[in-house]
Design a protein around this motif. Sequence first.
Motif, mmCIF file in Angstrom:
data_model
loop_
_atom_site.group_PDB
_atom_site.id
_atom_site.type_symbol
_atom_site.label_atom_id
_atom_site.label_comp_id
_atom_site.label_asym_id
_atom_site.label_seq_id
_atom_site.Cartn_x
_atom_site.Cartn_y
_atom_site.Cartn_z
ATOM 1 N N ILE A 84 -6.979 -16.143 -9.798
ATOM 2 C CA ILE A 84 -7.529 -15.328 -8.981
ATOM 3 C C ILE A 84 -6.592 -14.478 -8.485
ATOM 4 O O ILE A 84 -5.752 -15.019 -7.809
ATOM 5 C CB ILE A 84 -8.320 -15.959 -7.973
ATOM 6 N N ARG A 85 -6.923 -13.132 -8.538
ATOM 7 C CA ARG A 85 -6.154 -12.238 -7.722
ATOM 8 C C ARG A 85 -7.150 -11.141 -7.048
ATOM 9 O O ARG A 85 -8.440 -10.724 -7.433
ATOM 10 C CB ARG A 85 -5.491 -11.239 -8.808
ATOM 11 N N LEU A 86 -6.743 -11.057 -5.514
ATOM 12 C CA LEU A 86 -7.512 -9.860 -4.750
ATOM 13 C C LEU A 86 -6.702 -8.763 -4.637
ATOM 14 O O LEU A 86 -5.372 -8.851 -4.430
ATOM 15 C CB LEU A 86 -7.965 -10.438 -3.477
ATOM 16 N N TYR A 87 -7.155 -7.584 -4.573
ATOM 17 C CA TYR A 87 -6.233 -6.416 -4.471
ATOM 18 C C TYR A 87 -6.887 -5.556 -3.690
ATOM 19 O O TYR A 87 -8.091 -5.102 -3.672
ATOM 20 C CB TYR A 87 -5.629 -5.908 -5.740
ATOM 21 N N PHE A 88 -5.967 -4.618 -3.139
ATOM 22 C CA PHE A 88 -6.520 -3.174 -2.203
ATOM 23 C C PHE A 88 -5.828 -2.265 -3.068
ATOM 24 O O PHE A 88 -4.613 -2.215 -3.617
ATOM 25 C CB PHE A 88 -6.177 -3.317 -0.941
ATOM 26 N N ASN A 89 -6.520 -1.109 -3.413
ATOM 27 C CA ASN A 89 -5.949 -0.187 -4.121
ATOM 28 C C ASN A 89 -6.447 1.344 -3.491
ATOM 29 O O ASN A 89 -7.391 1.298 -2.999
ATOM 30 C CB ASN A 89 -6.427 -0.081 -5.693
ATOM 31 N N GLY A 90 -5.557 2.071 -3.269
ATOM 32 C CA GLY A 90 -5.738 3.629 -2.756
ATOM 33 C C GLY A 90 -5.337 4.777 -3.443
ATOM 34 O O GLY A 90 -4.283 4.686 -4.224
ATOM 35 N N THR A 91 -6.029 5.630 -3.790
ATOM 36 C CA THR A 91 -5.811 6.671 -4.764
ATOM 37 C C THR A 91 -5.968 8.057 -3.965
ATOM 38 O O THR A 91 -6.607 8.377 -3.221
ATOM 39 C CB THR A 91 -6.748 6.699 -6.006
ATOM 40 N N ASN A 92 -4.832 8.922 -4.566
ATOM 41 C CA ASN A 92 -4.801 10.401 -3.726
ATOM 42 C C ASN A 92 -4.537 10.184 -1.932
ATOM 43 O O ASN A 92 -5.355 10.812 -1.568
ATOM 44 C CB ASN A 92 -5.982 11.254 -4.168
ATOM 45 N N LEU A 93 -3.849 9.251 -1.896
ATOM 46 C CA LEU A 93 -3.975 9.103 -0.424
ATOM 47 C C LEU A 93 -3.070 10.327 0.366
ATOM 48 O O LEU A 93 -3.597 10.427 1.642
ATOM 49 C CB LEU A 93 -3.417 7.770 0.236
ATOM 50 N N LEU A 94 -2.229 10.698 -0.168
ATOM 51 C CA LEU A 94 -1.321 11.573 0.765
ATOM 52 C C LEU A 94 -1.076 12.754 -0.319
ATOM 53 O O LEU A 94 -0.434 12.411 -1.371
ATOM 54 C CB LEU A 94 -0.288 11.128 1.217
ATOM 55 N N THR A 95 -1.055 14.178 0.276
ATOM 56 C CA THR A 95 -0.596 15.248 -0.568
ATOM 57 C C THR A 95 0.208 16.132 0.304
ATOM 58 O O THR A 95 -0.018 16.432 1.518
ATOM 59 C CB THR A 95 -1.578 15.983 -1.148
ATOM 60 N N PHE A 96 1.198 16.712 -0.199
ATOM 61 C CA PHE A 96 2.314 17.718 0.314
ATOM 62 C C PHE A 96 2.004 19.125 -0.631
ATOM 63 O O PHE A 96 2.267 18.979 -1.814
ATOM 64 C CB PHE A 96 3.576 17.334 0.370
ATOM 65 N N GLN A 97 1.559 20.022 -0.263
ATOM 66 C CA GLN A 97 1.411 21.173 -0.837
ATOM 67 C C GLN A 97 1.679 22.672 -0.171
ATOM 68 O O GLN A 97 1.642 22.538 0.997
ATOM 69 C CB GLN A 97 0.308 21.178 -1.506
ATOM 70 N N ASN A 98 1.806 23.615 -0.931
ATOM 71 C CA ASN A 98 2.213 24.830 -0.107
ATOM 72 C C ASN A 98 0.851 25.872 -0.483
ATOM 73 O O ASN A 98 0.610 26.594 0.438
ATOM 74 C CB ASN A 98 3.487 25.669 -0.736
ATOM 75 N N THR A 99 0.264 25.515 -1.618
ATOM 76 C CA THR A 99 -0.694 26.301 -1.847
ATOM 77 C C THR A 99 -2.147 26.238 -1.016
ATOM 78 O O THR A 99 -2.337 25.205 -0.721
ATOM 79 C CB THR A 99 -1.195 26.528 -3.364
#
Lengths: 488, 829
Positions: B776-791
């Motif tokens: 058994i495996r339990l997991y947490f996943n986060g996608t696109n949590l942080l972005t640094f950009q100029n535009t």
Amino acid sequence: MNMKPIKYFLIVSFLFSMSACDEDLQLYPLNQISEGSFYNNQLELQQAVNDVYRQLGRLADARSVADLYGELYSDNTYIAFQLGGTPVDDPISRHEIRPSNDRILTAWNNTYNSIYICNNLIYQLENTKVAIDQSLKSRWMAEALLVRSFAYFNLVRAFGDIPLITQRISPTQAYDYLRESDDKVYEQLIADLTFAKNNLPTSYTGKDVGRVTKYGASALLAKVYLTMGNKAAAQTELEFIINSNQFSLDANNDGTVNKTDYLHIFAPGTKNSKSSILEAQYLAGPNAFNSNHQTAYAPYHHAFHLPGITAVFRGGGVNSPTADLVAEFEEGDPRQEVTVYPGYVNQGTGDFVEYPFTMKFFDPIWTNPGQNFEIIRYADILLMYAEVTGNAQYLNMVRARVGLPPFGSAGYPSNLYPTLDLAIEHERRVELALEMHRFFDLARTGRAAEVMQGKETVPGFSGNRLLFPIPEYAIDVNPDLTQNQGYD
Amino acid sequence: MDIESIDVLKDASSSAIYGSRGANGVILVTTKSGKPGKPTLSFNYTSSVQRVMKKVDVMNGPEYAQAAIDAAQNGWIDKGGDPNAPNTIEARGAYKYTWPEPLENPSTLPNTDWQDIAYRVAPMHKADLSFSGGDERTKYYISAGLINQEGIVIKSDYQKYTLNMKADAKANDWLNVGGMLNVSYDNESEPDSYTLTGATQYPPVYPIYGEDGHLGGPENLEGFENHYGILMRAYHGHPYQGLNEDELTHRLNTAGNLFAEITFLPGLKYRSSFNAFYKRNDYSYYSPVDRNLAVTYRATYESEMARTLYYTMENLLIFNKKWNDHQLDAVAGYESNTRDFYSMLGERRDYDNDLTRYLAAGSTIYDADDDASKYKLLSILGRISYNYKDKYMASATFRRDGSSRFGPDKKWGNFPSLSVGWRASEEPFMDGVELVSNLNLRASYGFTGNDNFGNYRWVSAMSQGRAAFGTNLVTTYYPSRIENPDLAWERTRVFNFGIDVGLMNNRVSLEADIYKSESDGLLLDVPVPSTSGFTNVFRNIGALQTNGVELNVTSHNLTGALTWNSQVTFAANKSKITQLGPDNAPMVITRTNMSIINEIGKTPFSFYAYQYDGVYMNQAEIEADPVEYPFSVHPGHGRYKDVNADGKISSADRTIVGNAQPDFTWAFTNNFRFSNFDFSFMFHGSVGGDVYDAVTRRSLFYHEGRNYLGKLNNRWRSEAEPGDGYHYKLSVDIDGLEKEPSSYWITDGSYARLKDVTLGYTFSENLTDKLGLVGIRLYFNGTNLLTFQNTTAVDPENSTSSTDPATVGVQFSPYPTSKVYSLGINVNF
């Protein structure tokens, strides 16, 4: 069980399947004809000939070269409001065109596409192996040449020197076609329209009524000569038309000439009236051949609705009639009411919205309108004839039809239009307003710069912009094309 | 997840066997199979929460009110109007030069954040179950899955159901047979396109609902009576106006495969396989009578059904021979691909009410049409490889492809390739070098082809038109596309050199590749003089050269109780055009209000425009500038560079102002494991590409009082409030070069993003054993949590929604990217 035979059978079948067949790859469109498989018989050629009438419709439609130069560029119309994207109509109206103007590019592209279709048709007719009666073949050629002439006539007047292409060419060859002098274009126009005049019938019957005639070619030729300044030649053509007695100001053919004849021309459903000499044919309704005049010229306002119709639609907002045009009408001129409607009632609020629009193209089938457009009509012929002969009688025929006092009489506003030339200029403006004549007329008579000065909608118009710019994108694609003066 | 492995084949030699389908590299996805032994049952469930990754920074109510007044006033002043003229139609002549009175007191107006209205926090559930097993002769794998997703934009949602089966069997000592069947069905509901644009462009001063109970807009807001005709109305911007619409797609995808493998001599096999893919798309769009606005609309319903049958037949002879230290492998075969497409659509209009959303209820039949096409690709292929002691390797591949898409005599293309490898670490002289555990040198040279464009593009076409004579309607025919029988394969030649190094018993490994690719016969829709009757012709136009480097370093930093692996990837490439048409003349394409140029020696599809140079702060600056403009310039207008230094601004001053190609892209991944915990994160990014910000442009140009981007708060307002010197003043009349493509709209697309974070916990075997489970495996996943950009463009990673190369790097109003937080469980029985 011995499975070996099956095994070898499978291998043999594999070897057979190796024979890759080239024919399998020769696939052609399933739901469209390719050009090579067309023009095989008289019916197909006829269907290709018919397309030049679709082209005539495009060339006389809203946002064509004739419309943009003849009306939008003139003092007849303005843009009250438009939204969206890069403004393209307003700069034309205000004489502040940039060469990148997309509207002019599109009109240029469409016109050359029409020319291509005519040229291709002529090529097909010249090279066809189908046995066709020679006089019919000549008539078809003449129909194509008349439409092509109309395209070139508009181009040469709006752009000056232009690429002149009189045969079917490939895109690669197109790079070699640079701007020809306008003299050469006019020479071609005279030759082509003379051919058309000589090979078109004087009239048609039944389902062919509406095709171009000998008189249509002659009328266009008269205008070409007039534009070139050859009044004598123009006079010959105009007399050919007038003396034919085929046409009259009695548009509704009721035996009397009065203002109802003028109104009849712009009534929905009027097709090829007694006053029509050259007419673009449209047809209302879904899946027909619709025109864009009414939709494009209607106010750009969501509460707009046509008189007598409650459904609202937002129009294109081009060619709203100016106050200056309204002021040009004499007191009691019945032509004003169909030329300019002052506005409409907002049915949501009950308020009257002052936003002028024209009713010359009124069609109650507003979702798919299809009112015909008279490119050259009899009043135009008479006014041109008055111009070349200096005889006010023909001007006064046009005025009498709407009950206005003749030029030279006491009731005539001679304080405003003291000379016959000015009287004709005035009469052409009010009679033919919004029919793609105004700026062509002013440019032809050399009056454009003077007349346009001080018009409210045209700040700082100077005479060096009598022509449109050659579209910047056309020059980007073919850098050997030159630009007109006054445009960078 | 039914995927066993994913391999990326980049160099031409390994992808050559895939022929034209491998032109841009090959991604080999191997699906899971059963394994001999005890049957396995596996169950996965993930529950996620999605939200908008980044809201667009737009003006709030008071900021917008000021901007709207500025735009009207500036338009009026530049037209020559008296700045103190009263704010009335009588005084100013046109409504656009006036403004609704209440804008002067924005505190009395609503201050609605339409993005909050249009977006939502949305749940997503994924579950799948698989069952697999087998013995030495037979293996099977069965799985089923479902996804139920609400979209982050209102009215969007998605459901998908899948069923997969795979089995293979050794029938006897010479026959192997197998096959698979994958079926998926999905439903998608799309938001109204005005919802996406309205979320950022609908003015914040309108209420959600007006006093009349209908959707809020200028039509039901007091003080806006005179202007609502020229303002953006609820119909075009209110995120709720499309709620009563339906835009639905149902897709059924079925993929099946059958194969047989016959061993008829030792080392010689024959393999035959048949693949079929059937896709059925049902799309419908209902535009309602009632949109909760004061007026009703003419309802329309359109229904389209499309089917595609794609089948492939593949026959291969496979030879494998191993003797002493030698190994020889060879493949020869034949492949045939066929795609058959048919679609049909119907449309009716004029529905009395919104109750019956089928064609049957519409009173006017508006449209009935269909479309059909067929595509065929035939291939002959062969490959021979030799391997000596895993030390010296060489292979040669040949493939000949024929595609129905090319001209009658240009159907076939040949795509050979060669590769060699040398594992130097196997040489005796490397024995003493303890540090280097692996050293492998690779080189390959090969060709691939591209036929990835529409069918029948070389064939001329006659289209049908209509014309009238009086009231008599006739059919007409006209040529609508020109023939190009010379249309031929676009071929790419790639030379690749690679080195793989393993250090300290492969604790640190490095893969490095440099490559040079040259494409000729580039296929493009080429602009031609419209005097020919056509504006574009699809043809082989030029050649392109690309030089690139790719690096991949993997390091096992810690290997004790706490393990830590890191992986860094880096990729850079530069493309330039080396040949264009017969005379190498530059090619300009105008699209999406930003022109594109292809020019010898330059990056393909570069942005071509005027060079923007900040704002004219005052009249003195305008007078001091010797450059002449072909139109009048006022304080607060933009300044442009006289690139060709001829003293005036003209079309000749347009120049290359950027391109979408990044200088390099990178990714950095870390995996940790401690006791029963695992943790990983991945950053990736891109440096140097440009983005053309079409969204900003819209907000400026559609001057029907749309909301503006927040950055325009820094605009020039007056000499006393000059702003940041970059953003010119607002005006209802866009003038001069402000309405032409310029570098003003180009922004730096560089970004860095925390793409993925996962924290997992695997239960100890003691516990799982007690439960009778395997794991058994339990997991947490986060996608696109942080972005640094100029535009200011909202998402530089997804800067284009089109496959048209001329719109790469153009940011419109895309469906917003989401940030996703998930909790999952994975159970194996």
